[in-house]
Design an enzyme around this catalytic site. Sequence first.
Site: not given
Ligand SMILES: [Zn+2]
Length: 454
Positions: A192, A353
Amino acid sequence: MKLAVVPALALPAAVAAHAARDVHLHARQSAATGSSSAGSVTTPAAGALTTPSLTFTLLSTNPTAVPLTEIASGVSSFATVAATTTFAAGTTPTFLPNAPALPNGDRGARPIKLPTLGQTPDPTSDQVKAWIQEVNNSGVTIPSFSPTNPGGCANNTAAAADASRCWWTCGGCENNDVSTCPNKLTWGLTYDDGPALHTGDLLNYLDSQNLKATFFVVGSRAISYPYLLQEEFMAQHQIAVHTWSHPQMTTLTNEQVIAELGWSKKIITDVTGVTPRYWRPPFGDVDNRVRAIAKALGLETSLWTRISPTATFDTGDFDIPGGLVTANQALNNWEGIMANATTINTGFIVLEHDLFQQTVDLATGYILPDALSRTPKITIEPIITCLGLPIRDAYIETNDNSSNPVSSGSNAQTTKGTNSSGNSNTSAAVGVSAPASFIALGLALLSSVAAFLL
Ligand SMILES: [Zn+2]
Ligand SMILES: *[C@@H]1O[C@H](CO)[C@@H](O)[C@H](O)[C@H]1NC(C)=O
Ligand SMILES: *[C@@H]1O[C@H](CO)[C@@H](O)[C@H](O)[C@H]1NC(C)=O
Ligand SMILES: *[C@@H]1O[C@H](CO)[C@@H](O)[C@H](O)[C@H]1NC(C)=O
Ligand SMILES: *[C@@H]1O[C@H](CO)[C@@H](O)[C@H](O)[C@H]1NC(C)=O
Ligand SMILES: *[C@@H]1O[C@H](CO)[C@@H](O)[C@H](O)[C@H]1NC(C)=O
Ligand SMILES: *[C@@H]1O[C@H](CO)[C@@H](O)[C@H](O)[C@H]1NC(C)=O
């Protein structure tokens, strides 16, 4: 005493094919002191941040891994990696039948007025009005819940207790969300918040291991790194939406939600030629109002696996740069996720992430090498593939509607996969899955990083 045991079972071909990135990796290596991939590593106690037992055992690490002691809080000091390949405008994505030709990645090629980076776009613009009309025309009924207050569950006791709102943040209620892969020991790999300064390192590693992932892309960063987004797309990773400016979506008005989703969809289409069918709410902050708006805009809600009111499959990697989580803690979380993954009957999805150097280094140096060495084997694939669907079903333009039709109407069910049994709301209990202070700090950190990046 915290003992991190890291046996030396390094993967042979961990270093990649792309010469430009090899240079970068080697430069980084020589800057590092020692290697964590040999023998046992004893790490110092990390003060108040640590929990009592933080041992973990990795089956394998990457020989070029950044030493764990250097995956610490703060801003990265390592060199960054630009896109290695720039694709000519008009290139055909041959892997994706019926995909439009690749647009020009250059921002100058799109002289449209873009919203300010890192802020919720103006919901009164003509562009957003058109999307509001699209939502209105979709036939999807948008529940009339009011936006939540800032401050999470503790500051929203009535909304949190209202099962009909089905607010994931407060109790983990799901409503046809994608939160697992159907098949046991199948990992729907996701990253992400990019594209960002170190996404290139991750792409390099994924390429070297022939892995494909789902990237939940922030619109503001797609604007800043269009060639990285094109590289992700052309490497056959799945591109999905992660909003324009990364807000807590349930706190926004309907029109603001539409503006966040509409602009992030649009910029991804402008850069790649295709429009994602899937999105992930930042912080997992979604309720039935936000879900319905997303559905009206053609987006399926995707979360990550949650197995109890207190346990979600979150490595905590996002909080390493801010100093709230140590690299050891994140690897300890990873080991817990692996242990739990073997006990559930479905596959799983983990929150990670590609925004920060630390999160990419942890993934490429430790988490992925470990996952690739597990027995029984873990199948690692993008979400769309783990759902049993072809990659073409991940985008509006290439979906032929045969296996994954776009749903419409208020009672439409989403197609989550060939044999998924459908999720149920596991609990409507009021609980704080992520402490409000963590969320607030994450937001502040993200916006400061956004300011730094953009
Ligand atoms: Zn995020
Ligand atoms: C949505 O549609 C209804 C009637 O179908 C109409 O009354 C309303 O004005 C529309 N809203 C917008 C924002 O277009
Ligand atoms: C709680 O919500 C109120 C009303 O929106 C807001 O003014 C206040 O700042 C919130 N508190 C926290 C701690 O976020
Ligand atoms: C799940 O949530 C929906 C909507 O909030 C509610 O109507 C339904 O009763 C819940 N189902 C379960 C099994 O809790
Ligand atoms: C899903 O379907 C595949 C093949 O169609 C099968 O191998 C697998 O066992 C099924 N998984 C579940 C959880 O039913
Ligand atoms: C694993 O499952 C146990 C038991 O539900 C739970 O206490 C623990 O927090 C879980 N860990 C992770 C990382 O999911
Ligand atoms: C798939 O469905 C969408 C939405 O209903 C429609 O716009 C599109 O034309 C369909 N695609 C094909 C190839 O039929």
